[in-house]
Enzyme design. Sequence first.
Site, PDB file in Angstrom:
ATOM      1  N   PRO A  37       0.081   9.205  -2.367  1.00 18.30           N
ATOM      2  CA  PRO A  37       1.431   9.588  -1.943  1.00 18.30           C
ATOM      3  C   PRO A  37       2.570   8.776  -2.560  1.00 18.30           C
ATOM      4  CG  PRO A  37       0.342   8.348  -0.202  1.00 18.30           C
ATOM      5  CD  PRO A  37      -0.683   8.573  -1.273  1.00 18.30           C
TER       6      PRO A  37
ATOM      7  N   HIS B 276       7.158  -3.174 -11.549  1.00 19.84           N
ATOM      8  CA  HIS B 276       7.559  -3.190 -10.145  1.00 19.84           C
ATOM      9  C   HIS B 276       6.425  -3.706  -9.248  1.00 19.84           C
ATOM     10  CE1 HIS B 276       9.829  -1.670  -6.597  1.00 19.84           C
ATOM     11  NE2 HIS B 276       8.599  -1.533  -6.106  1.00 19.84           N
ATOM     12  N   GLU B 277       5.261  -3.088  -9.374  1.00 22.96           N
ATOM     13  CA  GLU B 277       4.160  -3.490  -8.481  1.00 22.96           C
ATOM     14  C   GLU B 277       3.713  -4.922  -8.772  1.00 22.96           C
ATOM     15  OE1 GLU B 277       4.095  -1.606  -6.129  1.00 22.96           O
ATOM     16  OE2 GLU B 277       4.887   0.228  -7.033  1.00 22.96           O
TER      17      GLU B 277
ATOM     18  N   HIS C 130       5.939  -7.448  -7.099  1.00 24.69           N
ATOM     19  CA  HIS C 130       5.631  -7.637  -5.671  1.00 24.69           C
ATOM     20  C   HIS C 130       4.654  -8.796  -5.439  1.00 24.69           C
ATOM     21  CE1 HIS C 130       7.642  -4.601  -3.295  1.00 24.69           C
ATOM     22  NE2 HIS C 130       7.189  -3.589  -4.011  1.00 24.69           N
TER      23      HIS C 130
ATOM     24  N   GLU D 204      11.702  -4.879  -1.262  1.00 22.01           N
ATOM     25  CA  GLU D 204      11.927  -3.878  -2.306  1.00 22.01           C
ATOM     26  C   GLU D 204      13.151  -4.151  -3.184  1.00 22.01           C
ATOM     27  OE1 GLU D 204       9.640  -1.964  -3.172  1.00 22.01           O
ATOM     28  OE2 GLU D 204       8.335  -1.959  -1.409  1.00 22.01           O
TER      29      GLU D 204
ATOM     30  N   ASP E  17       8.014   4.219   7.710  1.00 19.76           N
ATOM     31  CA  ASP E  17       7.704   4.902   6.455  1.00 19.76           C
ATOM     32  C   ASP E  17       8.857   5.777   5.985  1.00 19.76           C
ATOM     33  OD1 ASP E  17       5.275   3.808   5.958  1.00 19.76           O
ATOM     34  OD2 ASP E  17       4.115   5.421   6.882  1.00 19.76           O
TER      35      ASP E  17
ATOM     36  N   TYR F 279      16.228  -0.248  -2.289  1.00 19.31           N
ATOM     37  CA  TYR F 279      15.657  -0.659  -3.577  1.00 19.31           C
ATOM     38  C   TYR F 279      16.768  -1.033  -4.558  1.00 19.31           C
ATOM     39  CZ  TYR F 279      10.934   1.191  -2.550  1.00 19.31           C
ATOM     40  OH  TYR F 279       9.692   1.428  -2.034  1.00 19.31           O
TER      41      TYR F 279
END
Length: 618
Positions: free
Chosen positions: A286, A315-316, A319, A338, A393, A400
Amino acid sequence: MKRAALLLALSILALACRDEQTVPVVEEQEQSAAARDPHSFSRPDEVRVEHIVLDLGVDFAKKQLAGTATLRVRNETNAKTLVLDTNGLAIRRVTINNAPVQFKLDAAHPILGSALEIPVDANTQNVTIEYATSPTARALQWLEPAMTAGKKHPFLLSQSQAILARSWVPCQDTPGVRFTYDATIRVPKELLAVMSAENPQARNEEGVYRFSMKQPIPSYLLAIAAGDLEFRPFDTRSGVYAEPQVIERAAAEFSDTPKMMQAAEELYGPYRWDRYDLLVLPPSFPYGGMENPRLTFLTPTVLAGDKSLVSLIAHELAHSWSGNLVTNATWNDFWLNEGFTTYFEHRITEKLYGREYSEMLWLLGMTEVKEELATLPAADQALAVDFSKRDPDEVPGIVYEKGALFLRLLEETAGRERWDQFLRAYFDKFAFEPMTNAIFENHLKTALPDVVQKVDINQWIHGPGLPANVPQPKSEAFTRVEQQAKAFADGGSVDAIQAEKWSSHERVHFIQSLPALPVEKMAALDGRFHFTDSGNNEVLSAWLEKSLDARYQGAYPAIERFLTTQGRRKFLKPLYEKLAKNPEDLAFARRIYEKARPTYHPVSQATIDEIVGVPQSR
Ligand code: BES
Ligand code: ZN
């Protein structure tokens, strides 16, 4: 002090449920608990989970994980009850030192699930919960072979952020609590299991895999996947997992990962999680990406063939510092994850691909914020949003880019060198700790008082919109694209558009810069650029959105294809929203959704249910 003495009152916490009704939840509120996470029933200030041992079987026929979770707890306040979060779990037995104890599973709240209350005392160390997940567990998606690249084997994937870990592991499901974990996972022999932990790189005969996560993590970073997976290394500390049919493309697309790690470390200090691997999932995942520690989960919709969408990896990876190391304390502090990560992502992108390139990404982000701001009530436009009474969610995406722009403003005000020192020290000082808006603000005021004087941080963090001192990213390439879009919209010929060297970002920007166009003009553009057949999903999604604004029928078959072949919420949501705007398109959307819904992850299902309604025949 005794807990009873602290008890203030029973208060009603009314949380809006999905269909806007309110469902009251009775919660004991205590003075000491003022800072508790509104999205968790747990009371970590009383007794805290420090380590979890999972032993789970993966049953595809039953769509069920079943087994035990053993929680090692620290009970320094002599609390009498350990409260855990669960959602849809069937609790079979709870034991302490092998002796069954009388537990209580509360009625379910539509968003938060059920509190599981377990009697403990000061000597309690290990609590074992025997349980099974529901086939509709909200974190999990059980894919039929038809939904995989190989079409032969089933696939399991999880998505725990924000509060879905509780649907597959009973835990204190709040980002304010960190624990280490070990796991034993049994899967069908043809499959490989992976987790957000130290991972195997090949299948074994038994189908039994052992995992260990030595760095403490919050529950939303618990992750699991199982499928016909293969591993391909990039270098000694990073590589990619994917189905055999996808592994080649994935390895080529993401081969800059080691360079990104190096760039990230040069910016903000050593990578603290040992390995950094990627997992490319089937297209129903998702999200674009999920920063599960040691193993980022990724959508295959970024496999464009030309590395044009790899800022997602930046981006990931970012994190691993902002989020996984310094963690938002509650979902009301979400921008600290974020916004920081988006800023950091742009910095990595700049280092690897140059300033011109990263400015384009900043500007694409800016378009996104401006569009979303136009649809949000003022109260939801702050960085520090109050999501206490809603599903986390559904937190607005503006945090962001608005968050990133705020940090860019701080950078421009402090000077890059000083700002980078500040950030590096921030990640060191608060590593493995929860971060709140208040702590961040105080820290910033102490560390960079002169900068805070010049920038109205209160307006940025707590106020609506983009303040007047918002930084202005600049891209000459984008300015040229805007001129071309305008000339065409004003009557210019489609052949006059100078697009020979356009990157996919310029294509996206061109499409987004167009005003609403008559159908003939859409067809003319399509005739020349073949946007409807674009293999770049960012270009395609921007074009399909524009096509719906124009009700350009030429794109409708592609819309149906796009909505039925991938389940990334960011791509689904705007298309279904636009389709819902008139009865004819809505009927089309409902026909598509009836078919597509069973192929979407519960996260995407929940969002689209709200837009077009749940199909009758479900
Ligand atoms: N952590 C998020 C995904 C997320 C956020 C899941 C909130 C559940 C609740 C992840 O890092 C993310 O931001 N993904 C983005 C990609 C990014 C490049 C903007 C996405 O999935 O689109
Ligand atoms: Zn993110």
